[in-house]
Design an enzyme around this catalytic site. Structure first.
Site, mmCIF file in Angstrom:
data_model
loop_
_atom_site.group_PDB
_atom_site.id
_atom_site.type_symbol
_atom_site.label_atom_id
_atom_site.label_comp_id
_atom_site.label_asym_id
_atom_site.label_seq_id
_atom_site.Cartn_x
_atom_site.Cartn_y
_atom_site.Cartn_z
ATOM 1 C CE LYS A 1 -2.867 -0.824 3.620
ATOM 2 N NZ LYS A 1 -2.729 -2.344 4.044
ATOM 3 C CB CYS B 1 -10.565 0.795 14.861
ATOM 4 S SG CYS B 1 -9.801 2.412 14.641
ATOM 5 C CG MET B 2 -7.542 2.931 17.574
ATOM 6 S SD MET B 2 -6.748 1.195 17.525
ATOM 7 C CE MET B 2 -5.950 0.995 19.185
ATOM 8 C CG MET C 1 -9.102 -3.876 14.142
ATOM 9 S SD MET C 1 -9.673 -2.522 14.706
ATOM 10 C CE MET C 1 -8.345 -1.429 15.134
ATOM 11 N N GLY D 1 -4.886 1.147 13.903
ATOM 12 C CA GLY D 1 -5.039 0.872 12.439
ATOM 13 C C GLY D 1 -4.971 1.887 11.501
ATOM 14 C CD GLN D 2 -8.885 5.500 11.037
ATOM 15 O OE1 GLN D 2 -9.357 5.913 10.133
ATOM 16 N NE2 GLN D 2 -9.773 5.279 12.084
HETATM 17 S S1 SF4 Z 1 2.417 2.657 7.086
HETATM 18 FE FE1 SF4 Z 1 1.242 0.660 6.737
HETATM 19 S S2 SF4 Z 1 0.340 0.963 5.051
HETATM 20 FE FE2 SF4 Z 1 2.005 2.598 4.828
HETATM 21 S S3 SF4 Z 1 3.899 1.409 4.110
HETATM 22 FE FE3 SF4 Z 1 4.165 1.148 6.328
HETATM 23 S S4 SF4 Z 1 2.875 -0.653 6.841
HETATM 24 FE FE4 SF4 Z 1 2.473 -0.232 4.647
#
Ligand code: SF4
Lengths: 774, 78
Positions: free
Chosen positions: A90, A179-180, A363, A400-401
């Site tokens: 990503k 989520c948190m 999560m 997560g974010q």
């Molecule tokens: S912050 Fe998360 S999505 Fe971005 S490169 Fe690192 S592991 Fe991948």
């Protein structure tokens, strides 16, 4: 950007190579393709600038290559201590998310059922006048803002200041509630202060890693590669403790499966074992811990206006020991699906004084109707053994974010929170009001609605105006249909600020085009208390504007010019400097902007020019002041709390009519609801649509093959999805898993909106479902 | 016009041999890892059928222990 076919083909080839490198990096720690990776990057006069990655709470430092005003490449920042030059799939592709064909570039206003383009000025005028009108007609608590852990720190800060400080409503929430929130209430109840005591450096010191329901290989891939790297160098052990076999389980040294919800019982059984075997660090517990019990049978939040308040009560060690007798490994084995031998195996690592243990979760433990409790229980294990706040001994809640910590938890964009402290505390209100330059009476002393209740209030008509920024609740809310229908009711006015059309912009009366990530200036805060700054590198398309400035403009239009004095050219610096005042103390001081600009992020508390890596440990943390080795200063008496919390079942468990468990979650290729990553061709092709994972034996018995249509029915409705058998993850028998990224197959239409009564975070991991071949 | 990337795992000690064998197959590029027994293979063919034939060829190489697909892209015809 990539027009000619040759260019496109060579570009896709590079992407194919990058994807393969990323997959290889997940499987083989420290694998090197260094030269090819460099060769894969576009040549030419690229200007490389640093930023935190836009996707995920790991918060990797990236370098963005800009050419002729466009971001054309990304590479991992070798100077970043987070990712040391690595990136996941990503991250490598992240700049492509800026250039999807259908970027929103003009404000749109709904007139007679159709969206009509308008100017930004007119749209902002309309929003301000609608808010004023709603407040006049229905009161302050009829307007609300719903933001995100992808809000930058300044976005969240101005939102909180406008709504809580100026308008005078606590109707501020953010998707991090989904989520948190359980991680936050876990920290608050156990330590009295939020966010992990340790940091990613713990990975370099721990001997054993126990993953509590956390598919790190897919969700935190770069951090996971650091674990694998340590295994290669030092032979550390990785243990996956989960309800489903994932890529993490496959890469782990041992995978232990438990039945949904029984993690509560297993955690208690580990504590039982620790005590029974004399592994308690008696001196640490006596000096630094209290033992509390709270209320039990606390409900599930299924009814509107549900409320709950815990009543902590101190107990002694003997009472706690007696309570744990219900959780011997042999008793817990009977309903958890985990053998007594495996429970003892897990306990033995925590109990071994010569092993440093890191527990990691995300999560699985947070989206749990007893999310606060299971967070408490894992802290119990670390507190009983004194394995906490020292390098390598670390209970670590991952986010997560990219800015769930930075914006939602630190700025405090939740109904009960202020940047420093909570709305219920008079001193905290006075402190915030002073910095905000508003009368203290403006800030109401009572929280209003947490996220699920906020959407219920919208449905009921208690809320009439909602501004949604950087999030997609019409994909992510549980029991979605109720909230979608509610949002569409007459007499509701919805503003959505986003970068692409989504199911949430579909319910909007006004759509504002937002500037995304490096199209504006800002900061994110990651899982390890690291605040990272990014400058504006490219121009936003059309009239797109940062979420921060949208709020500032509306605030000025509502008459709050005095509080929103910021100048366009310097507003981020002014806002951040003002925000730092809320945290100006040894326990939470934030680094000045100049330091953030110079460094690949900086951890708070930033004291006397230095980040604090391990909090509560006097060797590392200047805020410790009790002349002891440890000081849990979040609590008035400086002691952490070991909580007596029982196992209680999930609100909806499989029965004859709905015999399977339904679990939902994410995939490595997509960022949450996919509104950005599905516009990146490489990622979309790699994972084009949702699916339902079945256990191979269940599939065989039901004569379901890969790709066959499967109907899932819950008490909320039904959905049809293609089957996936032995492809990505493998659920345990009588369980299914569905990812939620696909807006054309909305799994949340059939999930349950139960939540943890303490954190108010919904449980997306457990409800009962019927599974049939369609 | 499929472009597919694979991870290729050689039999123990056969990495160099596998690199050589794959390099001989038309439409394939191979990138060996510097420090692991693993290769990245990228194939570029003009149709799905051709891709399948190519994959069968790769699978048949004696030093190939395992070939797993990582990502597949379809480039437009025009
Ligand atoms: S912050 Fe998360 S999505 Fe971005 S490169 Fe690192 S592991 Fe991948």
């Amino acid at each position: 950007m990539y027009t000619s076919l040759t260019n496109r083909r060579s570009f896709l080839k590079k992407m194919a190579v990058l994807s393969a490198m990323t997959a290889a990096a997940t499987m083989f720690p420290g694998i090197l393709f260094a030269e090819e990776q460099e060769e894969g990057l576009p040549k030419g006069n690229l200007d490389w600038k640093k930023a935190p990655c836009r996707f995920c709470g790991v918060g990797c430092g990236v370098l963005v290559g800009v050419e002729n005003g466009k971001a054309v490449a990304v590479k991992g920042d070798p100077k970043s201590p987070v990712n040391k030059g690595l990136c996941c799939v990503k991250g490598y592709h992240s700049v492509m998310a800026l250039y999807g064909k259908d970027r929103l570039t003009k404000p749109l206003v709904k007139k007679n059922g159709r969206y009509v383009e308008t100017s930004m000025d007119e749209a902002l005028d309309l929003i301000a006048s609608k808010m004023k009108e709603t407040i006049n007609d229905y009161g302050k608590d009829a307007v609300s803002i719903y933001g995100s852990g992808q809000w930058t720190i300044p976005d969240g800060y101005v939102a909180s200041k406008l709504f809580k400080g100026c308008i005078g409503t606590n109707n501020v929430e953010a998707n991090a509630r989904l989520c948190m929130a359980s991680a936050v209430t876990g920290f608050m109840t156990s330590f009295g202060i939020d966010e992990p005591m340790g940091c990613y450096d713990d990975i370099d010191h721990a001997d054993v890693f126990i993953m509590w329901g956390n598919n790190m290989a897919e969700m935190h891939p770069v951090l996971f590669s650091r674990l694998l790297d340590q295994r290669m160098r030092r032979g550390v052990k990785i243990i996956d403790f989960a309800t489903r076999t994932t890529r993490t389980s496959m890469a782990a040294d041992k995978s232990i499966l438990f039945l949904p919800q029984t993690d509560l019982a297993v955690a208690n059984a580990i504590c039982y074992e620790i005590i029974a075997n004399g592994w308690v660090h008696k001196e640490f517990v006596a000096k630094h811990c209290n033992i509390n019990k709270g209320l039990t049978n606390i409900g599930y939040g299924l009814e509107d206006n549900f409320s709950f308040k815990d009543q902590p009560e101190k107990i002694d060690f003997e009472a706690y020991k007696k309570f744990l007798e219900d959780y011997t490994p042999e008793k817990v084995e009977k309903y958890s699906g985990v053998s007594a031998k495996d429970i003892k195996y897990l306990a033995s690592f925590y109990g071994d004084p010569n092993k440093k243990v890191m527990s990691l979760w995300c999560m699985g433990m947070n989206q749990h109707t007893r999310g606060t409790w299971i967070n408490n229980l894992v802290y119990n294990i670390h507190l009983l053994t004194g394995k906490i706040s020292t390098p390598g001994n670390s209970p670590f809640s991952l986010t997560g974010q990219p800015s769930a910590c930075g914006t939602v938890r630190e700025v405090g964009t939740l109904t009960h929170k202020l940047p420093h402290g909570v709305v219920t505390n008079k001193e905290h209100r006075e402190f915030a009001a002073k910095i905000w330059d508003v009368p203290v009476e403006n800030i109401p002393a009572k929280p209003t609605y947490h996220t699920v209740e906020m959407f219920r209030a919208l449905d009921r008509g208690d809320i009439r105006f909602m501004w949604i920024q950087v999030t997609n609740p019409m994909v992510t809310m549980p029991k979605l249909k109720r909230y979608r229908d509610g949002a569409k009711k007459e007499g509701r006015f919805i503003v959505v600020s986003d970068v692409y059309p989504t199911p949430t912009t579909d319910i909007a009366d006004v759509i504002l085009p937002s500037a995304m990530w490096i199209e504006r200036e800002g900061m994110y805060g990651n899982s390890e208390r690291r605040t990272q700054y990014f400058e504006q590198m490219v121009a936003p398309p059309g009239e797109a504007m940062s979420d921060t400035w949208q709020i500032v403009e509306v605030a000025k239009r509502m008459g709050y010019e005095k509080q929103f004095y910021y100048k366009k050219e310097s507003h981020i610096e002014e806002i951040y400097t003002e925000y730092r005042k809320h945290h100006a103390n040894k326990k939470h001081n934030m680094a000045p902007l100049a330091v953030l600009k110079e460094n690949p992020g900086m951890q708070w508390p930033y004291v006397e020019g230095k980040p604090t890596k391990w909090r509560f440990n006097a060797t590392y943390d200047p805020a410790c002041s009790n002349n002891e080795a440890f000081h849990f200063y979040g609590k008035p008496d400086g002691k952490a709390v070991i909580w007596q919390r029982p196992y209680e079942p999930a609100p909806e468990e499989p029965d004859q009519e709905y015999p399977f468990w339904l679990n939902t979650g994410r995939v490595v290729e997509h960022w949450h609801t996919g509104s950005m990553t599905r516009r990146i061709p490489v990622l979309h092709k790699a994972m084009p649509h949702a699916y339902v994972e079945l256990n191979p034996d269940d599939a065989e018995r039901m004569q379901i093959k890969n790709g066959d249509k499967v109907r899932l029915t819950t008490r909320r409705g039904e959905i049809i999805l293609p089957a996936s058998i032995k492809q990505r993850g493998i659920p345990a028998p009588m369980q299914v898993f569905v990812p939620f990224f696909d807006e054309s197959m909305l799994i949340n239409d059939i999930t349950l909106d139960s939540f943890c009564p303490i954190s108010k975070e919904p449980d997306y991991k457990k409800c009962a479902v019927r599974v049939e071949k369609a | 016009m499929p472009i597919i990337s694979y991870l290729a795992h050689p039999y123990k000690g056969k990495k160099d041999n596998l690199v050589q064998e794959i390099s001989r197959v038309k439409g394939c590029e191979v990138i060996p890892a510097q420090n692991e027994e693993l290769l990245i293979v990228v194939t570029e063919t003009s149709s799905k059928q051709e891709e399948e034939i190519l994959k069968a060829k790769l699978d048949a190489i004696p030093s190939m222990k395992l070939l797993t697909m990582v990502s597949g892209f379809e480039t437009p015809i025009d």
